[in-house]
Design an enzyme around this catalytic site. Structure first.
Site, PDB file in Angstrom:
ATOM      1  CE  LYS A 186      -4.481   0.693   0.251  1.00 60.85           C
ATOM      2  NZ  LYS A 186      -5.493  -0.289  -0.114  1.00 60.85           N
TER       3      LYS A 186
HETATM    4  N1  GLU Z   1      -7.211   0.130  -3.245  1.00 60.42           N
HETATM    5  C1  GLU Z   1      -7.980  -1.028  -3.573  1.00 60.42           C
HETATM    6  C2  GLU Z   1      -8.052  -1.979  -2.394  1.00 60.42           C
HETATM    7  O1  GLU Z   1      -7.877  -1.589  -1.270  1.00 60.42           O
HETATM    8  C3  GLU Z   1      -7.536  -1.671  -4.878  1.00 60.42           C
HETATM    9  C4  GLU Z   1      -6.132  -2.155  -4.912  1.00 60.42           C
HETATM   10  C5  GLU Z   1      -5.673  -2.615  -6.301  1.00 60.42           C
HETATM   11  O2  GLU Z   1      -6.483  -2.671  -7.208  1.00 60.42           O
HETATM   12  O3  GLU Z   1      -4.491  -2.920  -6.419  1.00 60.42           O
HETATM   13  O4  GLU Z   1      -8.337  -3.135  -2.550  1.00 60.42           O
END
Ligand code: GLU
Length: 424
Positions: free
Chosen positions: A114
Site C-alpha cells: 500500500k
Molecule cells: N485500493 C484497492 C483496495 O484496497 C484496490 C487495490 C488494487 O487494485 O491494487 O483493494
C-alpha cells in the site's frame, strides 16, 4: 460457532494492531509455525520519502509519502495509493498486510502493498496534485515495476492520478509500460469494469451471505456508509438486486429516507456537486452515528477504518455487515458482533472485487488484448463467489467467524508458499 478469544488492544484505533489481532487468532487456530509467523507479522519493505512540491502560491511544501510492501511471496506486490491527512505508517502497514490476505483470498498471483501521501487533496489544485503525484512516482520509481510492485487507486486517487503515474514511470524507463499501475483511464489501457468492480463485488458478497441467511433481497433494507467509488456503486448494485437503500452518507453528512433513497439521483447529484451529497432532495439529514445504528438488515461500511468499535457495536441493528472499506471494524468489536449473532463478511473478502479486476487489467496490458465488459463481469463475479465459498468453508471447518475463516484461508495459502520457497 465456537467463541473466538476476546481481543484487548492497546490502541483500538491503530489499524495495524487490529490486523495483527486477527492474524494472531487465525495463526493460533492453524498452529502456524513460529518462523512463518515472524515473517508475516512485519512488512518486508518500508519506504518513506520526502516530496518537495511547488505550491500555486509560490511556496514550497514538503510532503511525506510511503510505500510499504508487506509480502511478495505469491507474486508482485499489489495495492492502492491513498491521499489523506490521516495517512501514517501504521495505517499504510495495516493496509499493505490486508492486501496480502485479500489477494490470496481472491486467488490472484500477487503479494500485498500500500502507498500513501499525507496531504489534504480537497485543499490542493489539480496542478499541485499532479506535481505531487509525479514527485512521488519519481521517488518510488525503483520500488514500482510491473513484475515488482503495482500500485492502483485508493482513497482520494483515481484514473487521473494513475495516468500521471504511468506517464511519469514510462518516461523514466523510456518505454510505455501500462502494466506498472492499474485503475488507469480506459484510453491508456484501463480495463472495462474496473471503476465499479469493488462496489459490484461488495454486492456479490452480500448476495452470497444473504443466501446463507435466507434473506430475501426485496425485503431487505440497507444502509451504506461512504459514497465514493466503493459505496456509491455498492448502493447502485444493491438497488439493482431489489434491496431498499434507506441510508447513505459521505464525509460531509448522512441521509435517510425510510421509503428508500433514489440512488441514481444521489449519484447524479454527487457528480454535479463536487463529489458531495450536500443538498440532496427527499432525504432527512442524520448523523454518521445514526446511520450506522439505523434499523436495517444489511449494513455496508464503505468509507474507512475504525467505524464499528467497542463503543457503538452494541447499538447496531443489522443482521449482516459487508465491509466495503478496509478495516471498518476494530478487532475489539469482533467478539461483540459474534455474541450478537451478526454475520460479518470481512473486508479482505468483501472488497476484493477491485483488486481482482486490477489483476484482469494487468493481464490485458501484458497481453495487449482487451476483454469485453461481459467477460470482465463474468470472471469477477465467479471469482468472488468462489472466494466466498472458500472462506465460508474454512469458517465452518474451524468453527469460527467468517473473518477468522478468511484469515485462515489466506494464511494457509501464503504460509504454504513460504515453506516451498524457503529462506536463506
Ligand atoms: N485500493 C484497492 C483496495 O484496497 C484496490 C487495490 C488494487 O487494485 O491494487 O483493494
Amino acid at each position: 460457532m465456537k467463541k473466538d478469544s476476546k481481543v484487548v488492544l492497546k490502541d483500538s484505533n491503530n489499524p495495524y494492531e487490529s490486523m495483527l489481532a486477527r492474524f494472531d487468532v487465525a495463526a493460533k487456530i492453524i498452529k502456524l509455525d513460529e518462523a512463518t509467523h515472524n515473517v508475516l507479522k512485519v512488512p518486508s519493505k518500508q519506504v518513506t520519502v520526502s516530496l518537495p512540491v511547488y505550491m500555486d502560491d509560490g511556496t514550497t511544501k514538503v510532503f511525506e509519502g510511503y510505500r510499504i510492501i508487506h509480502s511478495t511471496i505469491l507474486g508482485p506486490s499489489k495495492g492502492g495509493i491513498r491521499y489523506s491527512t490521516l495517512v501514517d505508517v501504521d495505517e499504510v502497514k495495516a493496509l499493505a498486510a490486508w492486501m496480502t490476505w485479500k489477494c490470496a483470498i481472491a486467488d490472484i498471483p500477487y503479494g500485498g502493498a500500500k502507498g500513501g501521501i499525507t496531504c489534504d487533496p480537497s485543499k490542493m489544485s489539480v496542478g499541485e496534485l499532479e506535481r505531487l503525484t509525479r514527485a512521488y512516482t519519481i521517488a518510488m520509481s525503483d520500488v514500482f515495476g510491473e513484475n515488482k510492485d503495482v500500485p492502483a487507486p485508493d482513497m482520494n486517487t483515481g484514473p487521473r492520478e494513475m495516468a500521471w503515474i504511468v506517464d511519469t514511470y514510462s518516461k523514466i524507463k523510456r518505454e510505455y509500460i501500462p502494466g506498472v499501475v492499474t485503475g488507469k483511464p480506459l484510453h491508456l489501457g484501463g480495463s472495462l469494469g474496473r471503476t465499479e468492480a469493488t462496489g459490484r463485488g461488495v454486492m456479490i458478497a452480500a448476495m452470497e451471505a444473504m443466501k446463507k441467511l435466507k434473506m430475501n433481497p426485496s425485503k431487505t433494507k440497507a444502509a451504506v456508509q461512504g459514497f465514493g467509488n466503493v459505496g456509491s456503486y455498492a448502493a447502485h448494485f444493491f438497488v439493482e438486486q431489489g434491496i431498499k437503500v434507506i441510508g447513505i452518507s459521505d464525509a460531509w453528512g448522512a441521509y435517510y429516507n425510510p421509503k428508500g433513497i433514489d440512488i441514481a439521483k444521489a449519484i447524479a447529484h454527487s457528480e454535479t456537486h463536487g463529489k458531495r451529497l450536500t443538498g440532496l432532495k427527499n432525504v432527512e439529514k442524520i448523523t454518521n452515528e445514526e446511520l450506522l445504528e439505523l434499523n436495517v438488515d444489511l449494513l455496508a461500511p464503505c468509507a474507512m477504518e475504525n467505524q464499528i468499535t467497542h463503543k457503538n457495536v452494541h447499538k447496531l441493528k443489522a443482521k449482516l455487515i459487508v465491509e466495503g472499506a478496509n478495516g471498518p471494524t476494530t478487532a475489539d468489536a469482533d467478539a461483540i458482533l459474534q455474541d450478537k449473532g451478526i454475520l460479518v463478511i470481512p473486508d479482505i473478502l468483501a472488497n476484493g472485487g477491485g483488486v481482482t479486476v486490477s489483476y484482469f487489467e494487468w493481464v490485458q496490458n501484458r497481453n495487449g488484448y482487451y476483454w469485453s465488459l461481459e467477460d470482465v463481469i463474468k470472471r469477477a463475479d465467479d471469482s468472488m463467489i468462489k472466494a466466498f465459498a472458500n472462506c465460508w468453508g474454512d469458517a465452518t471447518k474451524y468453527k469460527t467467524t467468517m473473518r477468522i475463516g478468511a484469515y485462515i484461508f489466506a494464511l494457509n495459502k501464503v504460509a504454504n508458499a513460504i515453506k516451498s520457497r524457503g529462506h536463506f
